[in-house]
Design a protein around this motif. Structure first.
Motif, PDB file in Angstrom:
ATOM      1  N   HIS B 793     -90.690 -26.407 -21.049  1.00 32.42           N
ATOM      2  CA  HIS B 793     -91.423 -27.288 -20.137  1.00 32.42           C
ATOM      3  C   HIS B 793     -90.861 -28.691 -20.075  1.00 32.42           C
ATOM      4  O   HIS B 793     -91.346 -29.516 -19.312  1.00 32.42           O
ATOM      5  CB  HIS B 793     -92.899 -27.317 -20.530  1.00 32.42           C
ATOM      6  N   VAL B 794     -89.870 -28.962 -20.904  1.00 28.48           N
ATOM      7  CA  VAL B 794     -89.264 -30.299 -20.883  1.00 28.48           C
ATOM      8  C   VAL B 794     -88.389 -30.395 -19.634  1.00 28.48           C
ATOM      9  O   VAL B 794     -87.632 -29.478 -19.347  1.00 28.48           O
ATOM     10  CB  VAL B 794     -88.399 -30.503 -22.145  1.00 28.48           C
ATOM     11  N   PRO B 795     -88.493 -31.489 -18.890  1.00 28.65           N
ATOM     12  CA  PRO B 795     -87.623 -31.601 -17.722  1.00 28.65           C
ATOM     13  C   PRO B 795     -86.140 -31.612 -18.127  1.00 28.65           C
ATOM     14  O   PRO B 795     -85.779 -32.241 -19.119  1.00 28.65           O
ATOM     15  CB  PRO B 795     -88.030 -32.928 -17.079  1.00 28.65           C
ATOM     16  N   LYS B 796     -85.325 -30.919 -17.363  1.00 29.71           N
ATOM     17  CA  LYS B 796     -83.919 -30.736 -17.711  1.00 29.71           C
ATOM     18  C   LYS B 796     -83.005 -31.540 -16.783  1.00 29.71           C
ATOM     19  O   LYS B 796     -83.398 -31.870 -15.656  1.00 29.71           O
ATOM     20  CB  LYS B 796     -83.520 -29.269 -17.565  1.00 29.71           C
ATOM     21  N   PHE B 797     -81.795 -31.775 -17.258  1.00 29.12           N
ATOM     22  CA  PHE B 797     -80.771 -32.346 -16.367  1.00 29.12           C
ATOM     23  C   PHE B 797     -80.550 -31.344 -15.230  1.00 29.12           C
ATOM     24  O   PHE B 797     -80.288 -30.167 -15.478  1.00 29.12           O
ATOM     25  CB  PHE B 797     -79.466 -32.569 -17.127  1.00 29.12           C
ATOM     26  N   GLY B 798     -80.677 -31.816 -14.011  1.00 28.62           N
ATOM     27  CA  GLY B 798     -80.551 -30.902 -12.874  1.00 28.62           C
ATOM     28  C   GLY B 798     -81.845 -30.764 -12.108  1.00 28.62           C
ATOM     29  O   GLY B 798     -81.859 -30.238 -11.000  1.00 28.62           O
ATOM     30  N   SER B 799     -82.976 -31.245 -12.714  1.00 31.27           N
ATOM     31  CA  SER B 799     -84.242 -31.174 -11.987  1.00 31.27           C
ATOM     32  C   SER B 799     -84.495 -32.460 -11.204  1.00 31.27           C
ATOM     33  O   SER B 799     -85.519 -32.612 -10.568  1.00 31.27           O
ATOM     34  CB  SER B 799     -85.392 -30.930 -12.961  1.00 31.27           C
ATOM     35  N   ASN B 800     -83.542 -33.364 -11.260  1.00 36.15           N
ATOM     36  CA  ASN B 800     -83.636 -34.671 -10.611  1.00 36.15           C
ATOM     37  C   ASN B 800     -84.849 -35.449 -11.086  1.00 36.15           C
ATOM     38  O   ASN B 800     -85.479 -36.157 -10.320  1.00 36.15           O
ATOM     39  CB  ASN B 800     -83.640 -34.538  -9.077  1.00 36.15           C
ATOM     40  N   ASP B 801     -85.169 -35.307 -12.350  1.00 35.67           N
ATOM     41  CA  ASP B 801     -86.261 -36.054 -12.955  1.00 35.67           C
ATOM     42  C   ASP B 801     -85.733 -37.442 -13.319  1.00 35.67           C
ATOM     43  O   ASP B 801     -84.696 -37.557 -13.979  1.00 35.67           O
ATOM     44  CB  ASP B 801     -86.717 -35.295 -14.213  1.00 35.67           C
TER      45      ASP B 801
END
Lengths: 320, 982
Positions: B793-801
């Protein structure tokens, strides 16, 4: 018409290539006046929030079984007694594996506009934009009107996918000029069949279509090329009728020819045809409404050819 | 606990065999060639509780229990059990132990290679027959086209700077219109690689005769002169090869598909494999008994201490920074193998000829200031004389073949005689004199290219902007054509010549020892070719030749050259980028596409002059070089960014190293020592700074050794600055002297740090000690799955977070700053890039389970590509990568996108979709992008039926490979990449 306030959104799909020209970001509204037995987005039928349960993600940690109404049954895999569930949604936070989720989250105009801005370069390059889908976006005319005004101010092209089964209220009519294109579902020609499979008759659907076309509110494109918004601009929304093919229900020749003659009577040249897709069955299961009678396969080349034959004389946007 | 007795008995038997058999004894003592393997070897467990010694001295081998004084080589096994079986290990097993950390060595790696080789002699361990997994094919159909739908659009108008092609897309032509190319292409896929010892032997001969450390007369050598004379010898005696029907004379090696050996670099790595390489599973090489003997008895013994790696070890006394390099898990330094990631000045060659360059040197020589300059000029001239000697030998060979054919008096041979006569006429002019036609120009380039590949290792030496360089010669051909029909014929001939050139570029392979197969593999020599973009004055540079090169790229669909296309959004036409994408779709993997405008801005921001920046071209994989004026060893190192994180998490040790990395600098990895995420991030950055400092230290040491023993006079004659300054390129005489770094696994680091930030510090689902314990168990413990789910559930590189992007940008800026602290040994800057060749698989294989959830041994993500599952939305991936300021990527990036056409789409719709994604990415400021257009299903099938997919080309990270030549880890990595539908 009663305004239903802030709608729920089931999902936002950022790069669809199947919901209008170009790269499109699709907003799925929750709630629909119809209730079609084959609905591709069963989570979008009910307007109220629901609990989605993806049992296959369960890691059997049992963190969820402190359910206050005791609706969660020990698995494996985990099961929910829908009759007991009071939608307190506490299980969502309890579960580390993401088995449970809301079927919808409140729509936020600013968030949608922000996403549209981020994606604007993709829309510009591809002739794409935002597509409002669902469910039925026109169940929320005030919200949608505010949204499309904002998007228009941003220069974003908006497409809408509608079932047509809503009253053409002043708010609804105010929305239309802001749209670039309307996909207008025509499912069944026979009112009784429509009542049986979609939970309501088709009189309103067909009447609205006639009013929009004959009243000059919309334009009927005559070829796929007309939908290329990189090349063409219009002062009114285009309208493309859309026919979902459901084996044994909508794809029967009598139905297709019935629809064909109604559409031809209105001067329709270009239609969009959606062959049946069985992937919705799992989604229905996750909402606790298993679809036991559903067709589970994809359509055969023969079935598609017969449908094509019954719809001879139209140009198709994508159907090959 | 195993007994060491069998091991000791085995060694005794080995010793007896040397005593009894002259043949065996020759392996360690051969007075006729003045060779003695005199070494003391200590074998022991890492805790020192068990030990055995071996001594080789003047043909005798003795062994015993205990220790030996002053060992030349120490082998340490992790346990007594593993050590007890050492005598039975094949070199392959020893290699696995070395990589897993169960075997450590201290000493000369080449000596280890020889010792390992000796264990294969007693007894011969290879009984397998020659593996023939790919039987030679004789089919003349284009198998690839038959299996893939290759479609081609036609463009009815001239765009860009096109002047002659009515349809720049050349949509009506296919390989069927060039039967000669088709025949050669099929032949190409049936060739078997063969080790060529010609260069290695001739080079060694020269040094044995003339001296290496000193001249044979005892006087000191100037290294530039010595290497110039050595190359002259190598080229003068090099066999002039013209194969039946060749359009271009000459060949890189003496074999049809030769593995070129560079004993001064890494060729000793093949030593342990001499008896096994023909039968190894991946990329086997044929090797004759005679060649084995040449290497074992003559070449390798000479270079055992004189190759770059071991010379450096001796000079700097085996520094820690070099021992890190020996393990392949921390960083990988390329200077032990090559320094030639650069591009020559072809304009100068073609406009002046070798003769003109020699004249330039002579005029400079007159004013030479000292002995160093004089020796440099003499060496450079000698190397150029070598090129001319080789060209003369080719001329003689062509004449000999003509005479032979004419002697047969067979009218059917008239065509072949005419082909050879044409070669003769071309060789009358080039490479000595300026070229006058396209054929002369490309022949000149090819012959010099061959010569360059006999000076420097065939790794990353790159071709530059041939569509620009060759255009004036193409235009002369066009002007000389009397009418339209003659023009069309000339265009077809130019296309055929380009095709011949491509196939020639694939006539050699870099040596891949088994460690390379296990860790990397599939890489060719990465001869990058660059097309399109803008001219130095800023005009649209996409010309007729650009489109003709693209046509050849599409028709041949082969790995070499590695085609890179520059796309300038303001100057180049949309039709051009659409064609680039069509070629990418049709070939599945090439070209890679660069944002020209953004790249030029980036280069200017790093101090390159605007007109030089506008003339950039890709090197090796994707790295920018200012063609002809920049000695930028753009792949001097690949660093594992995960390694500092592992060292941090293991209190200053790395699990693959049995000695500490920096325990004194590293507080124990406990919740108490890292109470906040900022403290943890600071800890990672300190580790990163340590790695960067060590990588610079060892690169500069290797570079200094290059200056001492491996100046490169021919290359220096072909890159602006060296002749002018009278100093070799390795001394920093080029106009630009940077070094290029590739940082690998950035995405895994960002995702891991984000996981720690969220799960430990924000959500407090586990404290740092608990989290570490979960990783140590590889998520297999009770309740560990729940931690894994939190990680998901941690936002990842690539989710444009925004938070993830900010962390990535912070780390990237830190890396740029750290590398900016120190100059390289040539006075240039270190420039940072994020691409990985196949090292994301290699480093991944040698790394443990990560906080990101990536399991032990799994591949990292390639280049700067988001991990699979970071987002199900391609737009998020694209926006994330494009959001990072490209000025932080002066050595470029590789952003891989696996995008496959939607099932029912027409060719036109497919191209529309590819165009929409690529164009949007570039409009957002994205620097580089490459599409893999191979479905996961096809790759799975190719794993099952490799024989049907020899041609299947895939993009790794910056270069292309044939899928079936890749190791399984790499194949799985490709399959597991996120597949998006267009």
């Amino acid at each position: 018409m009663v305004d239903r306030g802030t709608p729920l959104i089931c999902d936002i799909k950022q790069n669809s290539l199947d919901d209008g020209p170009g790269i499109r970001t699709v907003i799925f509204f929750k709630g629909c006046p119809l209730s079609c037995s084959w609905c591709q987005n069963p989570e979008a039928k009910e307007m109220a929030d629901q609990l989605v349960v993806q049992a296959s993600k369960c890691i059997e940690c049992k963190d969820c079984i402190d359910c206050p109404p005791e609706a969660i049954l020990k698995g494996p895999p985990v099961q929910v007694d829908r009759a007991r569930c009071d939608l307190c949604f506490r299980c969502i936070d309890a579960c580390p594996a993401g088995v449970f989720k809301h079927a919808g989250t409140p729509a936020d105009i600013e968030a949608i506009v922000k996403l549209a801005r981020e994606n604007a370069v993709f829309y510009r390059t591809s002739g794409g934009g935002i597509t409002l889908s669902g469910g039925e976006p026109l169940l929320f005319p005030r919200f949608v009107l505010a949204l499309v005004r904002r998007l228009r101010a941003e220069g974003i092209s908006v497409v809408m996918e509608t079932c047509g089964a809503v009253r053409l209220s002043p708010d609804v009519l105010a929305i239309l000029p802001h749209l670039a294109l309307i996909y207008y579902d025509v499912k069944l020609a026979d009112p009784a069949a429509h009542q049986q499979h979609c939970g309501a008759g088709n009189a309103l659907v067909l009447e609205n279509l006639k009013v929009l076309v004959e009243g000059g509110t919309v334009l009927l494109p005559d070829s796929k090329d007309a939908l290329d918004f990189k090349k063409h601009a219009y002062d009114k929304p285009l309208l493309v009728p859309r026919i979902p093919l459901v084996p044994g229900i909508t794809d029967v020749p009598e139905n297709l020819s019935g629809i064909a003659s109604a559409l031809k009577g209105l001067g329709v040249k270009l239609i969009d045809v959606l062959p049946y897709n069985p992937l919705w069955v799992d989604k229905a299961m996750a909402l606790g409404s298993p679809a036991h009678d559903a067709v589970r396969g994809w359509m055969s080349a023969d079935q598609l050819a017969r449908a094509r034959e019954a719809l001879a004389g139209f140009r198709f946007e994508r159907f090959k | 606990m195993a007994s060491l007795l069998p091991f000791r008995i085995g060694l005794k038997l080995m010793g007896l065999a040397f005593g009894m058999s002259k043949n065996f004894r020759k392996e360690i003592f051969n007075p006729s060639v003045n060779y003695a393997f005199n070494n003391r070897i200590q074998i022991q467990t890492m805790d020192g509780t068990a030990s055995i010694w071996i001594e080789f001295k003047d043909g005798r081998m003795r062994s015993g229990a205990g220790r030996i004084e002053r060992p030349d080589l120490v082998l340490e096994y992790s346990t007594k059990d593993i050590m007890a079986n050492a005598i039975k290990y094949t070199p392959d097993i020893s290699l696995d132990l070395l990589l897993s950390g169960d075997l450590e060595f201290v000493g000369n790696m080449a000596t280890l290679g020889k010792f390992s080789y000796l264990t294969t002699v007693f007894p011969k361990k290879v009984k397998r027959p020659l593996s023939l997994s790919f039987p030679p094919q004789t089919r003349i159909t284009d198998e690839q086209a038959a299996m893939k739908k290759v479609d081609s659009e036609v463009l009815g108008c001239q765009v860009d700077a096109v002047k002659y092609l009515a349809d720049p897309y050349l949509g009506k032509l296919s390989i069927a219109d060039f039967p000669w190319l088709l025949e050669r292409k099929n032949r190409f896929f049936s060739e078997r690689a063969e080790v060529c010892t010609e260069r290695a032997k001739n080079l060694t001969d020269f040094f044995v005769a003339e001296g290496f450390e000193k001249r044979k007369d005892g006087q000191p050598w100037d290294a530039s002169l010595r290497n110039g004379l050595a190359l002259k010898h190598v080229l003068s005696v090099k066999a002039p090869v013209i194969h039946d029907g060749d359009m271009l004379p000459g060949s890189t090696t003496s074999k049809r598909l030769g593995v070129q050996l560079f004993p001064e670099f890494g060729a000793v790595m093949l030593w342990p494999e001499l008896h096994t390489v023909h039968a190894r599973h991946l990329n086997p090489y044929l090797i004759s008994e005679e060649d084995k003997s040449v290497l074992n008895d003559h070449v390798y013994p000479f270079w055992i201490d004189r190759n770059i790696r071991e010379y450096t070890r001796k000079k700097y006394r085996n520094p820690l920074s070099q021992r890190f390099d020996d393990k392949f898990a921390y960083y990988f330094m390329w200077k032990t193998q090559a320094i030639s990631h650069t591009i020559p000045n072809w304009e100068s060659l073609l406009s002046k000829g070798i003769g003109g360059i020699v004249a330039d040197i002579e005029s400079k020589e007159k004013a030479a200031a000292g002995d160093g300059q004089k020796a440099f000029y003499a060496g450079a001239k000698a190397s150029l004389e070598g090129v001319l000697a080789y060209a003369r030998n080719l001329h003689e060979e062509a004449q000999r073949q003509v005479d032979e054919l004419q002697g047969k008096n067979d009218p059917a041979l008239a065509g072949a005689i005419e082909d050879l006569s044409r070669i003769l006429r071309v060789l009358d002019v080039v490479p000595e004199h300026p070229a006058r036609s396209f054929r002369e120009a490309i022949t000149s380039v090819w012959i010099v290219w061959v010569a360059m590949h006999n000076e420097n290792m065939n790794a990353g030496l790159s071709l530059g902007r041939l569509d620009q360089v060759l255009y004036p010669y193409f235009e002369r051909d066009m002007a000389a054509a009397p009418d339209g029909a003659a023009r069309d014929a000339a265009i077809k001939e130019v296309i055929a010549l380009i095709g011949a050139f491509y196939l020639k570029c694939g006539d050699h392979l870099p040596l891949v020892p088994n460690v390379g197969n296990k860790l990397f593999g599939g890489s060719s020599s990465d001869q990058a070719l660059t097309l399109g973009g803008i001219t130095p004055s800023g005009e649209d540079a996409v010309n007729d030749l650009t489109y003709m090169f693209l046509k050849v790229t599409e028709m041949l669909s082969i790995r070499d050259p590695n085609v890179n296309a520059r796309y300038h959004v303001d100057k180049n036409s949309p039709e051009y980028v659409r064609r680039l994408l069509e070629v990418n779709v049709n070939t599945a993997a090439t070209p890679s596409i660069h944002n020209d405008k953004v790249m030029i801005d980036t280069l200017v921001s790093r101090g390159f002059a605007l007109e030089d920046a506008r003339d950039w071209a890709a090197t090796g994989c994707v790295e920018p070089t200012m063609a002809g004026r920049h000695f930028g060893h753009t792949n001097c190192m690949l660093c594992n960014l995960v390694a500092p994180l592992e060292v941090l998490m293991n209190d200053g040790r790395h699990p693959r190293f049995h000695y500490p990395i920096n325990e004194d600098l590293t507080p124990a990895f406990t919740a108490a020592n890292y109470p906040t995420f900022d403290a943890l991030l600071g800890g990672y950055k300190s580790q990163l700074a340590f790695l960067i400092a060590k990588s610079i230290e060892i690169n500069n040491m290797y570079g200094t050794v290059h200056q001492e023993i491996k100046p490169t006079p021919l290359l220096s004659s072909l890159i602006d600055g060296a002749i002018e300054h009278g100093r070799d390129l390795v001394h920093g005489s080029a106009r630009y002297n940077s070094s290029g770094v590739a940082l690998v696994a950035l995405v895994d680091v960002v995702d891991s740090l984000m996981a720690l930030k969220k799960v430990v510090y924000e959500w407090k689902k586990a404290d740092l000690d608990q989290f570490k314990a979960v990783l140590d168990r590889d998520f297999t413990g009770e309740g560990d799955k729940a931690v894994l789910e939190h990680i998901k559930h941690v936002p990842k590189f690539g989710s444009n977070d925004p938070e993830v992007n900010a962390l990535a940008k912070d780390l990237i800026a830190f890396m740029n700053d750290e590398y900016a602290r120190t100059k390289n040994y040539r006075g240039g800057n270190y420039l940072v890039g994020f691409w990985s060749m196949s090292n994301h698989t290699a480093f991944g294989k040698l790394s443990g389970t990560m906080p990101s959830g990536r399991l032990r041994g799994k591949a990292f993500t390639p280049g700067i590509t988001p991990a699979p599952g970071s987002s199900d939305q391609l737009l998020d991936n694209i926006k994330t990568v494009a959001s990072i300021d490209a000025k932080q990527f002066p050595n470029n990036i590789a952003f891989n996108v696996k995008l496959v056409p939607g099932g029912g789409d027409t060719h036109e719709q497919t191209l529309d979709h590819f165009y929409d994604y690529a164009r949007s990415y570039f409009d957002l400021g994205g620097l580089q992008m490459q599409f893999n257009v191979v479905t996961t299903a096809m790759m799975r099938d190719a794993m099952l039926h490799p024989e049907s997919y020899r041609w299947l080309m895939v993009r790794i990270s910056g270069y292309n490979a044939y899928f079936t030549e890749l190791n399984k880890d790499m194949q799985v990595e490709l399959i597991e990449r996120m597949e998006f539908k267009a």
